[in-house]
Enzyme design. Sequence first.
Site, PDB file in Angstrom:
ATOM      1  N   LYS A  22     -15.140  39.101   9.139  1.00 20.27           N
ATOM      2  CA  LYS A  22     -14.113  38.777   8.339  1.00 20.27           C
ATOM      3  C   LYS A  22     -13.712  39.992   7.831  1.00 20.27           C
ATOM      4  CE  LYS A  22     -15.024  36.522   4.501  1.00 20.27           C
ATOM      5  NZ  LYS A  22     -14.646  37.122   3.375  1.00 20.27           N
ATOM      6  N   ASN A  23     -14.500  40.611   7.055  1.00 17.86           N
ATOM      7  CA  ASN A  23     -13.623  41.789   6.523  1.00 17.86           C
ATOM      8  C   ASN A  23     -13.621  42.924   6.838  1.00 17.86           C
ATOM      9  OD1 ASN A  23     -14.721  40.431   4.516  1.00 17.86           O
ATOM     10  ND2 ASN A  23     -16.738  41.653   3.721  1.00 17.86           N
ATOM     11  N   ARG A  94      -8.671  36.835  -2.422  1.00 22.74           N
ATOM     12  CA  ARG A  94      -8.882  37.270  -3.010  1.00 22.74           C
ATOM     13  C   ARG A  94      -8.169  39.227  -1.985  1.00 22.74           C
ATOM     14  NH1 ARG A  94     -10.208  39.554  -7.850  1.00 22.74           N
ATOM     15  NH2 ARG A  94     -10.485  41.931  -6.365  1.00 22.74           N
ATOM     16  N   CYS A 118     -14.035  35.472 -10.184  1.00 26.09           N
ATOM     17  CA  CYS A 118     -14.287  34.240  -9.079  1.00 26.09           C
ATOM     18  C   CYS A 118     -15.746  34.047  -9.758  1.00 26.09           C
ATOM     19  CB  CYS A 118     -13.557  34.934  -7.657  1.00 26.09           C
ATOM     20  SG  CYS A 118     -15.484  35.739  -7.460  1.00 26.09           S
ATOM     21  N   ARG A 123     -13.527  40.477 -10.909  1.00 22.36           N
ATOM     22  CA  ARG A 123     -13.333  41.258 -10.475  1.00 22.36           C
ATOM     23  C   ARG A 123     -11.786  41.402 -10.245  1.00 22.36           C
ATOM     24  NH1 ARG A 123     -15.047  37.876  -4.956  1.00 22.36           N
ATOM     25  NH2 ARG A 123     -14.260  39.918  -3.853  1.00 22.36           N
ATOM     26  N   PRO A 124     -11.396  43.012 -11.175  1.00 26.37           N
ATOM     27  CA  PRO A 124     -10.240  43.548 -11.300  1.00 26.37           C
ATOM     28  C   PRO A 124      -9.218  44.064 -10.569  1.00 26.37           C
ATOM     29  CG  PRO A 124     -11.789  44.058 -12.203  1.00 26.37           C
ATOM     30  CD  PRO A 124     -12.917  43.584 -11.750  1.00 26.37           C
ATOM     31  N   ASP A 126      -7.219  46.439 -10.935  1.00 20.63           N
ATOM     32  CA  ASP A 126      -6.823  47.932 -11.203  1.00 20.63           C
ATOM     33  C   ASP A 126      -6.813  48.804 -10.947  1.00 20.63           C
ATOM     34  OD1 ASP A 126      -9.799  47.268 -11.840  1.00 20.63           O
ATOM     35  OD2 ASP A 126      -9.995  49.044 -13.466  1.00 20.63           O
ATOM     36  N   LEU A 127      -7.869  48.508 -10.265  1.00 15.99           N
ATOM     37  CA  LEU A 127      -8.754  50.398  -9.310  1.00 15.99           C
ATOM     38  C   LEU A 127      -7.358  50.319  -8.087  1.00 15.99           C
ATOM     39  CD1 LEU A 127     -12.437  50.457  -8.856  1.00 15.99           C
ATOM     40  CD2 LEU A 127     -10.567  51.578 -10.600  1.00 15.99           C
ATOM     41  N   ASP A 306     -23.157  41.743   0.362  1.00 19.37           N
ATOM     42  CA  ASP A 306     -22.941  39.950   0.740  1.00 19.37           C
ATOM     43  C   ASP A 306     -24.267  39.218   1.672  1.00 19.37           C
ATOM     44  OD1 ASP A 306     -20.426  39.933   0.026  1.00 19.37           O
ATOM     45  OD2 ASP A 306     -19.260  40.551   1.341  1.00 19.37           O
ATOM     46  N   VAL A 328     -23.444  45.475  -7.591  1.00 17.82           N
ATOM     47  CA  VAL A 328     -22.276  45.111  -6.885  1.00 17.82           C
ATOM     48  C   VAL A 328     -21.444  44.409  -8.448  1.00 17.82           C
ATOM     49  CG1 VAL A 328     -20.633  45.159  -5.483  1.00 17.82           C
ATOM     50  CG2 VAL A 328     -22.580  46.302  -5.402  1.00 17.82           C
ATOM     51  N   ARG A 398     -15.490  29.778   4.936  1.00 17.10           N
ATOM     52  CA  ARG A 398     -14.162  30.489   5.001  1.00 17.10           C
ATOM     53  C   ARG A 398     -14.856  31.906   5.712  1.00 17.10           C
ATOM     54  NH1 ARG A 398     -14.518  32.831  -0.696  1.00 17.10           N
ATOM     55  NH2 ARG A 398     -13.575  34.579   0.152  1.00 17.10           N
TER      56      ARG A 398
HETATM   57  C1  UD1 Z   1     -14.944  42.906  -0.766  1.00 15.69           C
HETATM   58  C2  UD1 Z   1     -15.167  42.363   0.348  1.00 15.69           C
HETATM   59  C3  UD1 Z   1     -17.035  41.184  -0.245  1.00 15.69           C
HETATM   60  C4  UD1 Z   1     -17.904  42.374  -0.243  1.00 15.69           C
HETATM   61  C5  UD1 Z   1     -16.794  43.556  -1.226  1.00 15.69           C
HETATM   62  C6  UD1 Z   1     -18.602  44.620  -1.372  1.00 15.69           C
HETATM   63  C7  UD1 Z   1     -13.649  41.856   1.810  1.00 15.69           C
HETATM   64  C8  UD1 Z   1     -12.233  40.712   2.599  1.00 15.69           C
HETATM   65  N1  UD1 Z   1     -14.099  41.686   1.340  1.00 15.69           N
HETATM   66  O1  UD1 Z   1     -14.062  42.864  -1.437  1.00 15.69           O
HETATM   67  O2  UD1 Z   1     -17.302  40.208   0.727  1.00 15.69           O
HETATM   68  O3  UD1 Z   1     -19.174  41.620  -1.439  1.00 15.69           O
HETATM   69  O4  UD1 Z   1     -16.249  43.838  -0.543  1.00 15.69           O
HETATM   70  O5  UD1 Z   1     -18.688  44.533  -0.747  1.00 15.69           O
HETATM   71  O6  UD1 Z   1     -13.692  42.910   2.427  1.00 15.69           O
HETATM   72  N2  UD1 Z   1     -13.472  46.156  -8.690  1.00 15.69           N
HETATM   73  C9  UD1 Z   1     -12.725  46.564 -10.274  1.00 15.69           C
HETATM   74  N3  UD1 Z   1     -11.705  46.735  -9.926  1.00 15.69           N
HETATM   75  C10 UD1 Z   1     -10.440  46.867  -8.990  1.00 15.69           C
HETATM   76  C11 UD1 Z   1     -11.847  46.853  -7.549  1.00 15.69           C
HETATM   77  C12 UD1 Z   1     -12.898  46.259  -8.089  1.00 15.69           C
HETATM   78  O7  UD1 Z   1     -13.467  46.909 -10.903  1.00 15.69           O
HETATM   79  O8  UD1 Z   1      -9.973  47.146  -8.600  1.00 15.69           O
HETATM   80  C13 UD1 Z   1     -15.148  46.131  -8.776  1.00 15.69           C
HETATM   81  C14 UD1 Z   1     -15.276  44.475  -8.413  1.00 15.69           C
HETATM   82  O9  UD1 Z   1     -15.306  43.815  -9.448  1.00 15.69           O
HETATM   83  C15 UD1 Z   1     -16.492  44.989  -8.505  1.00 15.69           C
HETATM   84  C16 UD1 Z   1     -17.563  46.090  -7.315  1.00 15.69           C
HETATM   85  O10 UD1 Z   1     -15.264  46.794  -7.822  1.00 15.69           O
HETATM   86  O11 UD1 Z   1     -17.911  44.455  -8.760  1.00 15.69           O
HETATM   87  C17 UD1 Z   1     -17.359  45.997  -5.783  1.00 15.69           C
HETATM   88  O12 UD1 Z   1     -15.770  45.127  -5.653  1.00 15.69           O
HETATM   89  P1  UD1 Z   1     -14.874  45.165  -4.483  1.00 15.69           P
HETATM   90  O13 UD1 Z   1     -15.872  46.714  -3.990  1.00 15.69           O
HETATM   91  O14 UD1 Z   1     -13.760  45.932  -4.454  1.00 15.69           O
HETATM   92  O15 UD1 Z   1     -15.071  44.112  -3.624  1.00 15.69           O
HETATM   93  P2  UD1 Z   1     -13.567  43.569  -2.567  1.00 15.69           P
HETATM   94  O16 UD1 Z   1     -12.817  44.630  -1.489  1.00 15.69           O
HETATM   95  O17 UD1 Z   1     -13.092  42.727  -4.021  1.00 15.69           O
END
Ligand code: UD1
Length: 425
Positions: A22-23, A94, A118, A123-124, A126-127, A306, A328, A398
């Site tokens: 899926k991812n 997302r 969520c 889960r911002p 910003d990055l 996950d 995480v 999902r």
């Molecule tokens: C993806 C996966 C999800 C998995 C996660 C971590 C998909 C569709 N989803 O989610 O299943 O659990 O990776 O392996 O691939 N963060 C920030 N700012 C940002 C982005 C992220 O602070 O702009 C933080 C998040 O809040 C979280 C951490 O970084 O605490 C990891 O998030 P991220 O790796 O971005 O997860 P996703 O890409 O949303």
Amino acid sequence: MSLFVVKKSGPLKGEVCLSGAKNAVLPILCACLLTDEECVIKQVPPLKDVFILIDILKKTGAYVDYNEITEEIKIKAVCTQGDVSNENEAVKMRASFLIMGPLLARNGEAKLPLPGGCPIGSRPVDLHLKGFEKLGAKIKQEHGAAEAKCTKLKGGYVYLDFPSVGATENIIMAAAISEGVTVIENAALEPEIMDLVNFINKMGGSVFCFGNGTIKITGVKKLHGAEHTVIPDRIEAGTFMAAAAITDGDVIIKNAVYGHIKPAAAKLTECGVKIEELQDGLRVCSNGRKKAFNIKTMPFPGFPTDMQAIFMSVMTMAKGTSIVTETVFENRFLQAGEMQRMGADIKTEGRVAVVEGVKKLTGSRVNAPDLRAGAALIITALAAEGKTEIGDIYHIERGYSSIDKKLRALGADIIRLEESEEKSQ
Ligand code: UD1
């Protein structure tokens, strides 16, 4: 509302074949927007998240043809429309934010609803947005939407504060058709990101990943259409590994890639399960009570967040005290309360959970709080005396394609009840 009804089962025996990840599928489908030529993606599982993303891709003007039987999808994005800020589905899922990088690079503008928090964390994004800024985009956030604009994206240096999977993918896609070279440091290197990179390179892109968390993208003027087969789902592999472990089973997971599931294999080996690497998958063989073990979730190649809830299932009946540290996401123990209803002994404090293994669990009525926590409840239910009814299974669906059918083929006692059947029971 539909339910999974699970009875104590096992030992699970036989072979199971994994679906496409899926991812990996979701970012790859978004990457198809980077070209006006046709892309063909294979091993696309019929998941709720895939259908939602298909609808959003269509809203951008892309032609999408998905054959659920062959699991093949054809996408041709001739003319992309960059404002999808009014799409409610995009708020709910997302991963749809991953169309921002391709739309921005292709059209010079993109507007999307901000995904919001969520249950597992705030889960911002910003990055993602900071990354686009480094490539020369102007970002505006108002009325719950994020808008990015640029005349032409230019290569830049991006240091990620955290190796975010989504931010790494979005920035790679934007940089793929920018002018010049982009370097991302402290990038995430999950296998799903490698799959996206392989696809972009098949399209004529130039993305190179160094083992030290650095990714170099040399922008090209144009990408062309390509054909790609998605990698097998390592989280689904971990789910069947845990199912085999908790039921004292002997299961062959046909197309599992050992290199993708090493942390899970290491933990199961530590608690007494035999893992055998096969030419085209792996065999999980379990006998007797497992020993307690600890896990700490980390970005790849660490233990995946996950699989955290799924492995907590195994801990609930292991001998001794297991400790889980979730680094995480800030609130990812939603399964614990539901497992306690089944007799598990779990205490959570912030990002740490302490699990005292018990000898017996009992079936009960529980609800899937999120996708992976829901899968973890199915695994726990396989070992619980009597019957467990799991509600809110739309979360599970999902991300899992036919999980009930696949488990049944291994001998599990699990059925899916539709709303009407549930009422008549
Ligand atoms: C993806 C996966 C999800 C998995 C996660 C971590 C998909 C569709 N989803 O989610 O299943 O659990 O990776 O392996 O691939 N963060 C920030 N700012 C940002 C982005 C992220 O602070 O702009 C933080 C998040 O809040 C979280 C951490 O970084 O605490 C990891 O998030 P991220 O790796 O971005 O997860 P996703 O890409 O949303």
